[in-house]
Design a protein around this motif. Structure first.
Motif, PDB file in Angstrom:
ATOM      1  N   GLY A 159      82.745  60.904  50.000  1.00 22.87           N
ATOM      2  CA  GLY A 159      83.301  62.237  49.804  1.00 22.87           C
ATOM      3  C   GLY A 159      82.260  63.278  49.442  1.00 22.87           C
ATOM      4  O   GLY A 159      82.515  64.140  48.607  1.00 22.87           O
ATOM      5  N   ILE A 160      81.092  63.219  50.059  1.00 20.00           N
ATOM      6  CA  ILE A 160      80.021  64.172  49.760  1.00 20.00           C
ATOM      7  C   ILE A 160      80.456  65.590  50.114  1.00 20.00           C
ATOM      8  O   ILE A 160      80.145  66.554  49.409  1.00 20.00           O
ATOM      9  N   GLU A 161      81.202  65.730  51.208  1.00 23.26           N
ATOM     10  CA  GLU A 161      81.626  67.055  51.665  1.00 23.26           C
ATOM     11  C   GLU A 161      83.102  67.332  51.400  1.00 23.26           C
ATOM     12  O   GLU A 161      83.669  68.284  51.942  1.00 23.26           O
ATOM     13  N   GLY A 162      83.722  66.522  50.554  1.00 23.73           N
ATOM     14  CA  GLY A 162      85.149  66.697  50.272  1.00 23.73           C
ATOM     15  C   GLY A 162      85.800  65.342  50.108  1.00 23.73           C
ATOM     16  O   GLY A 162      85.267  64.449  49.440  1.00 23.73           O
ATOM     17  N   GLU A 163      86.973  65.152  50.734  1.00 21.19           N
ATOM     18  CA  GLU A 163      87.623  63.849  50.697  1.00 21.19           C
ATOM     19  C   GLU A 163      86.863  62.856  51.576  1.00 21.19           C
ATOM     20  O   GLU A 163      86.317  63.233  52.613  1.00 21.19           O
ATOM     21  N   PRO A 164      86.798  61.576  51.177  1.00 22.13           N
ATOM     22  CA  PRO A 164      86.174  60.567  52.041  1.00 22.13           C
ATOM     23  C   PRO A 164      86.828  60.576  53.420  1.00 22.13           C
ATOM     24  O   PRO A 164      88.057  60.601  53.538  1.00 22.13           O
ATOM     25  N   GLN A 165      85.989  60.565  54.447  1.00 20.50           N
ATOM     26  CA  GLN A 165      86.515  60.659  55.808  1.00 20.50           C
ATOM     27  C   GLN A 165      85.419  60.284  56.790  1.00 20.50           C
ATOM     28  O   GLN A 165      84.270  60.089  56.432  1.00 20.50           O
ATOM     29  N   GLU A 166      85.821  60.162  58.046  1.00 20.27           N
ATOM     30  CA  GLU A 166      84.849  60.033  59.113  1.00 20.27           C
ATOM     31  C   GLU A 166      85.391  60.782  60.325  1.00 20.27           C
ATOM     32  O   GLU A 166      86.586  61.005  60.448  1.00 20.27           O
ATOM     33  N   ALA A 167      84.466  61.201  61.195  1.00 17.00           N
ATOM     34  CA  ALA A 167      84.860  61.995  62.350  1.00 17.00           C
ATOM     35  C   ALA A 167      84.001  61.620  63.539  1.00 17.00           C
ATOM     36  O   ALA A 167      82.798  61.370  63.385  1.00 17.00           O
ATOM     37  N   PRO A 168      84.613  61.555  64.731  1.00 19.82           N
ATOM     38  CA  PRO A 168      83.801  61.294  65.921  1.00 19.82           C
ATOM     39  C   PRO A 168      82.889  62.482  66.206  1.00 19.82           C
ATOM     40  O   PRO A 168      83.283  63.646  66.038  1.00 19.82           O
ATOM     41  N   GLY A 169      81.652  62.176  66.588  1.00 19.24           N
ATOM     42  CA  GLY A 169      80.717  63.238  66.935  1.00 19.24           C
ATOM     43  C   GLY A 169      80.893  63.672  68.383  1.00 19.24           C
ATOM     44  O   GLY A 169      81.853  63.294  69.061  1.00 19.24           O
ATOM     45  N   LEU A 170      79.959  64.457  68.862  1.00 19.71           N
ATOM     46  CA  LEU A 170      80.030  64.994  70.214  1.00 19.71           C
ATOM     47  C   LEU A 170      79.564  63.987  71.263  1.00 19.71           C
ATOM     48  O   LEU A 170      79.749  64.210  72.458  1.00 19.71           O
TER      49      LEU A 170
END
Length: 488
Positions: free
Chosen positions: A346-357
């Protein structure tokens, strides 16, 4: 004994930062030991210091104007916005945590000892300290526990010069109104004023200067005409990013303007290059046809990536690559180009992951440890010298890292795609070097002669700006307002 003088503004973006830089260069040329100081800054345009921390980019420019290396003492409190209501807090160069705006107001008073300690350490090595305020001096709603403007001036026993911007309109009312809303003790701190960015015949505002002096009792220190060369100095605010190309350059470079864009002075050398049309793509518009797309740094990589997709820019970027276009991702932009960005802590908010480009075969995991270091090495495959700095949180790994963008201190940095048309790097400032800029522009078909280092242009602009200020500001009267630094 060192002396100090503070410059506060009637509002944000009235030119305080560049004014202090120009005055610092002028006084340094007179043989004084000058140091810049900003108690609290809010900016995602940061610079790495020799003592292993980070400060606002504007203070690094001011240090350059003084002919000294930037240090964390020049900007002890730095707020780096991560959302509309929250920011990362950096104290004395190191991350202290992330805070929402209201929570930060509650802890602000605890930071005054850090601020005063940094100020006094700077004073020990200076003849004069030029202090820059933040935002507006008239923000009386934030006066309690203030460390950025009048709160600091009172705590450090420093007098103030107020700066107004005539180009914005209403400068008489903004200067006089500032005195009206301040309490008596704070208003007494202001001893003089400067009106900045006058366009046209300055004699037409002579009576305006007299009116401000009459209403306030402050000394009129100067009416500064607008100088176009100031645009060659690094900007502090992303709101200053405006370019639509149209300069007849042989190469078109497009930069999508994302909400949390950071360290955007990476773009300055390209903006100044006569053969380059630098186009800032604003939200609501597609990415224009171009030779090179640059994804710049970001203070909220996953958030800005979501914004990028919402604008449909991911589709535009994929089409650009299919047409044979090139892409450069710097820092957060590099992370976006990969297959995945994970934020398990959660460095940038809630723990999460996102697909990149998905344009580079790499994955990034955001980490709490922040890399803050000046680096140098060579660009791959041209073997051209590069230098700059790293300022990021995260580790990036993957197959394409086997084709590094550069070797920095013997360590591979970044990645290149198999076809060599997509590049990612953690190196900020890669375009500063004329040789590196020439090599990178050569990749997109621009043939140039030897290019000069961008630092030479900045130095020339600083000297021209200092010359300009010496003509239009009463330097002797201004310096006379600086009071000896008190430690009481």
């Amino acid at each position: 004994m060192a002396r100090a003088l503070m410059f506060q503004g009637t509002g944000s973006s009235v030119g305080k930062s560049v004014l202090v830089a120009g005055l610092a260069r002028s006084l340094t040329r007179q043989g004084l030991r000058v140091r810049p100081f900003k108690p609290q800054n809010m900016s995602n345009n940061a610079a790495v210091t020799v003592d292993g921390g980070e400060i606002g980019r504007a203070q690094a420019l001011q240090a350059q104007a003084c002919g000294v290396a930037p240090s964390v003492d020049m900007n002890p409190v730095l707020l780096k916005p991560q959302s509309e209501t929250g920011a990362q807090l950096v104290v004395c160069g190191q991350v202290r945590g992330a805070f929402r705006a209201r929570d930060y107001q509650a802890i602000k008073r605890e930071l005054m000892p850090d601020v005063l300690g940094a100020f006094h350490r700077l004073s020990d090595e200076a003849d004069i300290v030029l202090v820059e305020g933040a935002g507006s001096a008239s923000e009386v709603n934030l006066r309690a526990d203030d460390i950025a403007n009048m709160g600091f001036a009172q705590a450090a026993d420093v007098d103030v010069v107020l700066v107004g911007d005539i180009d914005r309109g209403g400068v008489i009312a903004s200067l006089v109104g500032t005195k009206t809303v301040l309490n008596e003790m704070d208003a007494e701190r202001i001893k003089g004023f400067v009106v900045n960015r006058m366009r046209g015949d300055p004699t037409l505002f002579a009576s305006g200067m007299e009116a401000i002096a009459a209403f306030t009792g402050w000394s009129p220190l100067g009416l500064v005409p607008y100088l176009d060369r100031v645009k060659e100095l690094p900007a502090e605010d992303a709101a200053d990013l405006r370019s639509d190309g149209g300069h007849g350059g042989s190469v078109r470079v497009v930069v999508p303007h994302m909400p949390l864009i950071a360290n955007f002075d990476d773009l300055d050398p390209l903006s100044a290059e006569p053969g380059v049309d630098l186009i800032i793509a604003e939200p609501g518009k597609p990415l224009p046809l171009c030779d090179l797309v640059i994804l710049p740094g970001s203070k909220g990589t996953i958030s800005d990536l979501a914004f990028f997709r919402k604008e449909g820019w991911d589709i535009d970027l994929a089409a650009h690559v299919r047409r044979g276009g090139r892409v450069l991702g710097i820092c957060g932009g590099y992370q976006m180009l990969g297959r995945m960005i994970a934020d398990p802590k959660g460095i940038e908010g809630e723990p999460q992951e996102a697909p990149g480009l998905g344009l580079l075969d790499v994955c990034t995991e955001l980490t709490a440890e922040k890399q803050l270091v000046e680096v140098s090495g060579v660009l791959v495959p041209e073997n051209v010298a590069v230098h700059g700095y790293e300022i990021h949180m995260g580790r990036t790994q993957g197959v394409d890292c086997g084709r590094p963008f550069a070797w920095l201190g013997g360590i591979p940095d970044g990645a290149r795609s198999v076809d060599g048309r997509v590049w990612g790097t953690y190196l900020h400032g890669v375009m500063q070097s004329g040789a590196a800029r020439e090599a990178l522009l050569g990749r997109v078909g621009m043939v140039t002669g030897p290019l000069s280092d961008h630092e030479e242009r900045v130095e020339a602009a600083l000297n021209a700006w200092a010359d300009h200020l010496e003509k239009h500001i009463d330097m002797q009267a201004l310096v006379a307002l600086a009071r000896p630094v008190s430690r009481g």
